[in-house]
Design a protein around this motif. Structure first.
Motif, PDB file in Angstrom:
ATOM      1  N   ILE A  56      24.184 -14.402  28.618  1.00 27.89           N
ATOM      2  CA  ILE A  56      24.929 -13.829  29.844  1.00 27.89           C
ATOM      3  C   ILE A  56      25.707 -12.611  29.302  1.00 27.89           C
ATOM      4  CG2 ILE A  56      26.611 -14.334  31.675  1.00 27.89           C
ATOM      5  CD1 ILE A  56      25.720 -17.112  31.758  1.00 27.89           C
ATOM      6  N   ASN A  57      26.371 -12.857  28.356  1.00 27.21           N
ATOM      7  CA  ASN A  57      27.602 -11.856  27.943  1.00 27.21           C
ATOM      8  C   ASN A  57      26.522 -10.629  27.419  1.00 27.21           C
ATOM      9  OD1 ASN A  57      29.618 -13.130  28.491  1.00 27.21           O
ATOM     10  ND2 ASN A  57      29.729 -13.837  26.544  1.00 27.21           N
ATOM     11  N   ALA A  58      25.115 -10.676  26.745  1.00 30.27           N
ATOM     12  CA  ALA A  58      24.298  -9.748  26.311  1.00 30.27           C
ATOM     13  C   ALA A  58      23.596  -9.007  27.520  1.00 30.27           C
ATOM     14  CB  ALA A  58      23.492 -10.056  25.348  1.00 30.27           C
ATOM     15  N   ASP A  59      23.767  -9.570  28.845  1.00 32.43           N
ATOM     16  CA  ASP A  59      22.811  -9.254  29.988  1.00 32.43           C
ATOM     17  C   ASP A  59      21.721  -9.584  29.666  1.00 32.43           C
ATOM     18  OD1 ASP A  59      22.988  -8.462  32.487  1.00 32.43           O
ATOM     19  OD2 ASP A  59      22.746  -6.146  31.982  1.00 32.43           O
ATOM     20  N   MET A  60      21.254 -10.641  29.061  1.00 29.68           N
ATOM     21  CA  MET A  60      20.033 -11.101  28.898  1.00 29.68           C
ATOM     22  C   MET A  60      19.387 -12.260  29.501  1.00 29.68           C
ATOM     23  SD  MET A  60      19.749  -9.729  24.799  1.00 29.68           S
ATOM     24  CE  MET A  60      18.139 -10.388  24.626  1.00 29.68           C
ATOM     25  N   PHE A  61      20.171 -12.752  30.560  1.00 32.76           N
ATOM     26  CA  PHE A  61      19.823 -14.121  31.211  1.00 32.76           C
ATOM     27  C   PHE A  61      18.388 -14.236  31.509  1.00 32.76           C
ATOM     28  CE2 PHE A  61      19.716 -17.095  34.689  1.00 32.76           C
ATOM     29  CZ  PHE A  61      20.571 -18.118  34.073  1.00 32.76           C
ATOM     30  N   ASN A  62      17.687 -15.337  31.325  1.00 28.00           N
ATOM     31  CA  ASN A  62      16.212 -15.491  31.240  1.00 28.00           C
ATOM     32  C   ASN A  62      15.819 -16.986  31.696  1.00 28.00           C
ATOM     33  OD1 ASN A  62      15.956 -16.986  28.687  1.00 28.00           O
ATOM     34  ND2 ASN A  62      16.084 -15.041  27.760  1.00 28.00           N
TER      35      ASN A  62
END
Length: 72
Positions: free
Chosen positions: A33-39
């Motif tokens: 989430i912090n890396a903007d990589m939610f999948n």
């Protein structure tokens, strides 16, 4: 997250183990989430976290009923 929230509470290996697993899943999800990589895997992990929360609640309810029955 400590399982010894009050002096009356005792260490519970089941709750501690489930909480440990839940915390690991949350850490991975939070990093994504912090890396903007939610999948999709994070969605699966969130569902597993929910299931672990429900398992902890179920265990605590069972344990409470079992202890109450033992003291009668």
């Amino acid at each position: 997250m400590s399982q010894l929230d009050s002096e009356d509470d005792r260490y519970d290996v089941v709750v501690d183990t489930l909480t440990e697993k839940k915390d690991k899943l949350w850490k991975i999800t939070q990093q994504n989430i912090n890396a903007d990589m939610f999948n999709i895997m994070d969605q699966i992990r969130l569902e597993q976290i929910y299931q672990l929360d429900k398992a902890i609640q179920c265990w605590n309810k069972y344990k409470h009923e079992w202890i109450d029955d033992e003291t009668k």
